[in-house]
Scaffold this motif. Sequence first.
Motif, PDB file in Angstrom:
ATOM      1  N   VAL A 192       0.865  -1.485  -0.168  1.00 32.94           N
ATOM      2  CA  VAL A 192       0.449   0.372  -0.203  1.00 32.94           C
ATOM      3  C   VAL A 192       0.735   1.026   0.273  1.00 32.94           C
ATOM      4  O   VAL A 192       1.152   2.325  -0.483  1.00 32.94           O
ATOM      5  CB  VAL A 192      -0.938   0.055   1.224  1.00 32.94           C
ATOM      6  CG1 VAL A 192      -1.553   1.310   1.490  1.00 32.94           C
ATOM      7  CG2 VAL A 192      -2.256  -1.471   1.276  1.00 32.94           C
ATOM      8  N   ASP A 193       1.914   1.539   1.209  1.00 33.77           N
ATOM      9  CA  ASP A 193       2.941   2.180   0.930  1.00 33.77           C
ATOM     10  C   ASP A 193       3.681   2.686  -0.629  1.00 33.77           C
ATOM     11  O   ASP A 193       3.411   3.671  -0.800  1.00 33.77           O
ATOM     12  CB  ASP A 193       4.417   1.785   1.841  1.00 33.77           C
ATOM     13  CG  ASP A 193       4.640   3.380   1.665  1.00 33.77           C
ATOM     14  OD1 ASP A 193       5.388   3.710   1.543  1.00 33.77           O
ATOM     15  OD2 ASP A 193       4.095   4.136   2.806  1.00 33.77           O
ATOM     16  N   GLU A 194       3.689   1.886  -1.550  1.00 33.05           N
ATOM     17  CA  GLU A 194       4.594   1.694  -2.334  1.00 33.05           C
ATOM     18  C   GLU A 194       3.260   2.424  -3.870  1.00 33.05           C
ATOM     19  O   GLU A 194       3.978   3.489  -4.522  1.00 33.05           O
ATOM     20  CB  GLU A 194       5.187   0.668  -3.235  1.00 33.05           C
ATOM     21  CG  GLU A 194       5.539   0.714  -4.932  1.00 33.05           C
ATOM     22  CD  GLU A 194       6.685   1.592  -4.844  1.00 33.05           C
ATOM     23  OE1 GLU A 194       6.242   2.596  -6.025  1.00 33.05           O
ATOM     24  OE2 GLU A 194       7.481   1.819  -4.252  1.00 33.05           O
ATOM     25  N   ILE A 195       2.037   2.047  -3.875  1.00 35.31           N
ATOM     26  CA  ILE A 195       1.257   2.471  -4.015  1.00 35.31           C
ATOM     27  C   ILE A 195       1.053   3.927  -3.914  1.00 35.31           C
ATOM     28  O   ILE A 195       0.713   4.787  -4.927  1.00 35.31           O
ATOM     29  CB  ILE A 195       0.184   1.595  -3.835  1.00 35.31           C
ATOM     30  CG1 ILE A 195       0.716   0.214  -4.976  1.00 35.31           C
ATOM     31  CG2 ILE A 195      -1.712   2.070  -4.702  1.00 35.31           C
ATOM     32  CD1 ILE A 195      -1.114  -0.823  -4.368  1.00 35.31           C
ATOM     33  N   CYS A 196       0.461   4.246  -2.910  1.00 29.86           N
ATOM     34  CA  CYS A 196       0.212   5.340  -2.235  1.00 29.86           C
ATOM     35  C   CYS A 196       1.429   6.619  -2.414  1.00 29.86           C
ATOM     36  O   CYS A 196       1.212   7.750  -2.959  1.00 29.86           O
ATOM     37  CB  CYS A 196      -0.181   5.609  -0.770  1.00 29.86           C
ATOM     38  SG  CYS A 196      -1.293   4.699  -0.611  1.00 29.86           S
ATOM     39  N   SER A 197       2.771   6.386  -2.462  1.00 34.50           N
ATOM     40  CA  SER A 197       3.955   7.130  -2.826  1.00 34.50           C
ATOM     41  C   SER A 197       3.708   7.553  -4.088  1.00 34.50           C
ATOM     42  O   SER A 197       4.072   8.487  -4.429  1.00 34.50           O
ATOM     43  CB  SER A 197       5.386   5.991  -2.357  1.00 34.50           C
ATOM     44  OG  SER A 197       5.208   6.259  -1.056  1.00 34.50           O
ATOM     45  N   GLN A 198       3.399   6.782  -5.120  1.00 31.90           N
ATOM     46  CA  GLN A 198       3.096   6.974  -6.326  1.00 31.90           C
ATOM     47  C   GLN A 198       2.137   7.947  -6.737  1.00 31.90           C
ATOM     48  O   GLN A 198       2.317   8.334  -7.701  1.00 31.90           O
ATOM     49  CB  GLN A 198       3.741   5.915  -7.377  1.00 31.90           C
ATOM     50  CG  GLN A 198       4.544   4.538  -8.053  1.00 31.90           C
ATOM     51  CD  GLN A 198       4.559   4.067  -9.007  1.00 31.90           C
ATOM     52  OE1 GLN A 198       4.260   4.167  -9.522  1.00 31.90           O
ATOM     53  NE2 GLN A 198       4.598   1.989  -8.787  1.00 31.90           N
TER      54      GLN A 198
END
Length: 133
Positions: free
Chosen positions: A51-57
Amino acid sequence: MDVITEAAAAPVKLSVIAGADRLPIVRSVVERTLFIDDWSVDDVADVKLGVDEICSQLIAAAEPGSSIAVSIAAGPAGVTVQIDGWPDSAFAFDTAGFGWRVVETVTDAQTVAYVETGGGRQVVVRVAKSRTP
């Protein structure tokens, strides 16, 4: 992905301004939701990382003043997380880079969809993870 949340309770939903300072809030909600449902520490860490990676993008490409919406549907078999963002119209979600490879590694299923709306272009990312017995 629907099999995982077949018997899930109503999803937990969160909407925040698309800013890096809001990532800790998203992480906390994901973590707490899964811990309340008695998930293992390792599985919670995996879902949070994805989730962190997706939100960061999505946050990096967000239109000013836009938000990201996160929906977490956890059930006895697993969890499905949907993240909606409204990045600039030229944005294409990076599914070839290292960050997406991490998402693929820590989740069991992933989809990315683009939806043209009257207010712009929405990106909808869904990931699912089966519960470890």
